[in-house]
Scaffold this active site. Sequence first.
Site, PDB file in Angstrom:
ATOM      1  N   GLU A  22      65.796  38.378   7.802  1.00 58.78           N
ATOM      2  CA  GLU A  22      64.671  39.316   7.758  1.00 58.78           C
ATOM      3  C   GLU A  22      65.173  40.744   8.006  1.00 58.78           C
ATOM      4  O   GLU A  22      66.345  40.967   8.306  1.00 58.78           O
ATOM      5  CB  GLU A  22      63.616  38.967   8.826  1.00 58.78           C
ATOM      6  CG  GLU A  22      62.721  37.788   8.492  1.00 58.78           C
ATOM      7  CD  GLU A  22      61.597  38.137   7.523  1.00 58.78           C
ATOM      8  OE1 GLU A  22      61.582  39.289   7.020  1.00 58.78           O
ATOM      9  OE2 GLU A  22      60.741  37.267   7.278  1.00 58.78           O
ATOM     10  N   ASN A 163      53.230  40.785   8.722  1.00 54.29           N
ATOM     11  CA  ASN A 163      54.263  40.951   7.708  1.00 54.29           C
ATOM     12  C   ASN A 163      53.890  42.105   6.787  1.00 54.29           C
ATOM     13  O   ASN A 163      52.823  42.717   6.912  1.00 54.29           O
ATOM     14  CB  ASN A 163      54.448  39.658   6.899  1.00 54.29           C
ATOM     15  CG  ASN A 163      55.641  38.849   7.363  1.00 54.29           C
ATOM     16  OD1 ASN A 163      56.709  39.395   7.610  1.00 54.29           O
ATOM     17  ND2 ASN A 163      55.460  37.545   7.490  1.00 54.29           N
ATOM     18  N   ASP A 239      55.384  37.934   2.381  1.00 50.10           N
ATOM     19  CA  ASP A 239      56.238  38.081   3.558  1.00 50.10           C
ATOM     20  C   ASP A 239      56.581  39.568   3.702  1.00 50.10           C
ATOM     21  O   ASP A 239      55.693  40.414   3.665  1.00 50.10           O
ATOM     22  CB  ASP A 239      57.469  37.195   3.402  1.00 50.10           C
ATOM     23  CG  ASP A 239      58.117  36.823   4.743  1.00 50.10           C
ATOM     24  OD1 ASP A 239      58.198  37.694   5.626  1.00 50.10           O
ATOM     25  OD2 ASP A 239      58.558  35.676   4.901  1.00 50.10           O
TER      26      ASP A 239
END
Length: 335
Positions: A22, A163, A239
Amino acid sequence: MLTPSPEDHWQCVTPHRCALGESPFWHPDEQMLYWLDISGRQILRANVYMGTVETWDMPSEPGCMAPAAQGGLVIALRHGVFRATAWKGQLHLLTTLDYDPTSMRANDGKCDPQGLFWVGTIDETKQLKNAALYSIDARHSDPSGQPKVVCQISPASGMTTANGLAFSPDNRTLYWADTPSHTVWAWDFEVNSASMSRQRVFAKFAAKPPGWQSPTLAAASPDVALAKAEMAAYGGRPDGAAVDVQGNYWVAMFEGQRVCQFAPDGTLLASIPTPLMCPTMPCLGGEDLKTLYVTSASHHRSAEELAAYPLSGAVLSMRVNVPGLPVQFFKDGMA
């Protein structure tokens, strides 16, 4: 609409695999790509020209991070927001956020153009729906040295997984997503006061069908018709995200095998397939900011899926036509 095959143009940045990659960003001064592995409790950076990767172990899960104007990083860990003035330097606690770290942690986040660090949270129980969004302003700390922390989206708002945070090039729009509700919202944003207003739906995606399987595995199902219906009905959930210089919003679609590019008015411009089942977050980097980097996940995925998608957990890259916005730096008094 651009729909190349998943293998077209993609390159694997490094053989390193993350459990949950991430928070990628391109560091313009160092000319290096940074990202983190939440479940692996690591921060990583790569010299993409040399193909080398450095790792830095964290004491708890890092949810997001940003480079700091005075050097080093600001990092949101499960148990607090920390500042390190150099790579692998000492972690100095800046602040804690108002949540229970036994059931929640920091998730997606980045800095705005004023140097405030925005941190979203995730409800790991998936039941409480008390995720929130905080801004952390360390430019002018209070007499005790604490930065100003503002809860921008309340834990009472019914969100589960923060997100998709991004800011438009003119700093007048803020984007934010709740992944389980398959929704990306937009707000009017006033950058000088860090205030948000006029929430509206920017993009809404189809729900995950009951009994869904990944397309590759579903295609082997005896009920091919059902497999095709499942594939058509579900394109993943939003996401992490990034914005380019034209204001287009790029979002990784977890379980959707793709990255979507939306125009500022919400029109879908491109659905770019990836050889990943679970891309997690894009960023635009490289010297000209025209390299699209995408992190991905491998944790909690079945052995069959990992065999079908061997690049799961990798960072991939491809060239695109529109440059991204440069990363915004955290501003504080540390040097």
